[in-house]
Design a protein around this motif. Structure first.
Motif, PDB file in Angstrom:
ATOM      1  N   ALA A 133       0.896  -1.041  -0.011  1.00 35.27           N
ATOM      2  CA  ALA A 133       0.016   0.014   0.085  1.00 35.27           C
ATOM      3  C   ALA A 133       0.878   1.375  -0.215  1.00 35.27           C
ATOM      4  O   ALA A 133       2.042   1.199   0.464  1.00 35.27           O
ATOM      5  N   ALA A 134       0.460   2.299  -0.616  1.00 35.47           N
ATOM      6  CA  ALA A 134       1.002   3.614  -0.554  1.00 35.47           C
ATOM      7  C   ALA A 134       0.851   4.007   0.786  1.00 35.47           C
ATOM      8  O   ALA A 134      -0.034   4.010   1.294  1.00 35.47           O
ATOM      9  N   PRO A 135       2.236   4.921   1.044  1.00 40.71           N
ATOM     10  CA  PRO A 135       2.211   5.404   2.439  1.00 40.71           C
ATOM     11  C   PRO A 135       1.040   6.497   2.601  1.00 40.71           C
ATOM     12  O   PRO A 135       0.765   7.335   1.639  1.00 40.71           O
ATOM     13  N   VAL A 136       0.554   6.580   3.715  1.00 37.94           N
ATOM     14  CA  VAL A 136      -0.577   7.795   3.855  1.00 37.94           C
ATOM     15  C   VAL A 136       0.165   9.045   4.204  1.00 37.94           C
ATOM     16  O   VAL A 136       0.735   9.258   4.876  1.00 37.94           O
ATOM     17  N   ALA A 137      -0.400   9.958   3.485  1.00 31.70           N
ATOM     18  CA  ALA A 137       0.228  11.418   3.697  1.00 31.70           C
ATOM     19  C   ALA A 137      -0.504  12.147   4.715  1.00 31.70           C
ATOM     20  O   ALA A 137      -1.653  11.829   5.273  1.00 31.70           O
ATOM     21  N   ARG A 138       0.382  12.532   5.677  1.00 27.11           N
ATOM     22  CA  ARG A 138      -0.070  13.207   7.161  1.00 27.11           C
ATOM     23  C   ARG A 138      -0.290  14.671   6.730  1.00 27.11           C
ATOM     24  O   ARG A 138       0.522  15.236   6.003  1.00 27.11           O
ATOM     25  N   ALA A 139      -1.438  15.086   7.369  1.00 28.08           N
ATOM     26  CA  ALA A 139      -1.585  16.609   7.128  1.00 28.08           C
ATOM     27  C   ALA A 139      -0.830  17.300   7.903  1.00 28.08           C
ATOM     28  O   ALA A 139      -0.531  16.951   9.333  1.00 28.08           O
ATOM     29  N   GLU A 140      -0.227  18.422   7.504  1.00 28.69           N
ATOM     30  CA  GLU A 140       0.697  19.281   8.280  1.00 28.69           C
ATOM     31  C   GLU A 140      -0.296  20.245   9.272  1.00 28.69           C
ATOM     32  O   GLU A 140      -0.992  20.837   8.634  1.00 28.69           O
ATOM     33  N   PHE A 141      -0.216  20.220  10.385  1.00 30.34           N
ATOM     34  CA  PHE A 141      -0.957  21.079  11.347  1.00 30.34           C
ATOM     35  C   PHE A 141       0.094  22.126  12.348  1.00 30.34           C
ATOM     36  O   PHE A 141       1.024  21.273  12.736  1.00 30.34           O
ATOM     37  N   SER A 142      -0.194  23.375  12.198  1.00 28.86           N
ATOM     38  CA  SER A 142       0.396  24.062  13.257  1.00 28.86           C
ATOM     39  C   SER A 142      -0.788  24.883  14.154  1.00 28.86           C
ATOM     40  O   SER A 142      -1.702  25.182  13.614  1.00 28.86           O
ATOM     41  N   PRO A 143      -0.492  24.879  15.321  1.00 32.74           N
ATOM     42  CA  PRO A 143      -1.492  25.481  16.203  1.00 32.74           C
ATOM     43  C   PRO A 143      -1.758  26.999  16.167  1.00 32.74           C
ATOM     44  O   PRO A 143      -0.832  27.738  15.442  1.00 32.74           O
ATOM     45  N   PRO A 144      -2.594  27.473  16.512  1.00 29.42           N
ATOM     46  CA  PRO A 144      -2.843  29.297  16.353  1.00 29.42           C
ATOM     47  C   PRO A 144      -1.947  29.711  17.248  1.00 29.42           C
ATOM     48  O   PRO A 144      -1.379  29.258  18.273  1.00 29.42           O
ATOM     49  N   VAL A 145      -1.441  31.241  16.972  1.00 28.61           N
ATOM     50  CA  VAL A 145      -0.488  31.732  17.707  1.00 28.61           C
ATOM     51  C   VAL A 145      -1.042  33.176  17.850  1.00 28.61           C
ATOM     52  O   VAL A 145      -1.473  33.851  17.006  1.00 28.61           O
ATOM     53  N   ALA A 146      -0.907  33.514  19.285  1.00 28.52           N
ATOM     54  CA  ALA A 146      -1.303  34.709  19.450  1.00 28.52           C
ATOM     55  C   ALA A 146      -0.561  36.031  18.927  1.00 28.52           C
ATOM     56  O   ALA A 146       0.720  35.937  18.921  1.00 28.52           O
ATOM     57  N   VAL A 147      -1.418  36.835  18.401  1.00 34.40           N
ATOM     58  CA  VAL A 147      -0.720  38.030  17.700  1.00 34.40           C
ATOM     59  C   VAL A 147      -1.045  39.184  18.368  1.00 34.40           C
ATOM     60  O   VAL A 147      -0.402  40.320  18.090  1.00 34.40           O
TER      61      VAL A 147
END
Length: 98
Positions: free
Chosen positions: A2-16
Motif C-alpha cells: 500500500a502507498a504511504p498515507v500522507a499526514r496533514a501538516e498542522f500548526s496551532p494558532p499563535v497569539a498576535v
C-alpha cells in the motif's frame, strides 16, 4: 504494498495580539496571584469565540480572564497551509508581584 498515507501538516494558532486582564483591586491589594484556564475556539480568521473557564485558582479572576481573552487575536491554526478553526486551552495568569 500500500502507498504511504500522507499526514496533514498542522500548526496551532499563535497569539498576535494579547490583552492583559483587569486585575481585581481586592486581589491586588491582598497580593493574591492566580491563574484561570480558559478553553475557547479560534476560528479561521483568528477570532476567539465560545470562551469558557475550565479551572481557576480563584473565582474572582474568572470574569476578567474571559473578558481579556475575548479581545485576543490569533494567527489561525493551519492545516496543509490553509487556515482552519481549532479548539485551545489557554492559561491567563494574574501575578500580584508585577
Amino acid at each position: 504494498m500500500a502507498a504511504p498515507v500522507a499526514r496533514a501538516e498542522f500548526s496551532p494558532p499563535v497569539a498576535v495580539r494579547t490583552v492583559a486582564p483587569v486585575y481585581p483591586d481586592s486581589m491586588r491589594r491582598d497580593h493574591i496571584s492566580g491563574v484561570v484556564f480558559v478553553s475557547c475556539d479560534v476560528d479561521a480568521h483568528g477570532d476567539v469565540s465560545d470562551a469558557k473557564v475550565e479551572k481557576a485558582t480563584n473565582p474572582e479572576f474568572e470574569a476578567p480572564a474571559l473578558a481579556a481573552l475575548r479581545r485576543w487575536k490569533f494567527k489561525p491554526a493551519q492545516r496543509d497551509g490553509a487556515a482552519v478553526p481549532t479548539h485551545v486551552s489557554i492559561p491567563v495568569k494574574f501575578n500580584a508581584e508585577s
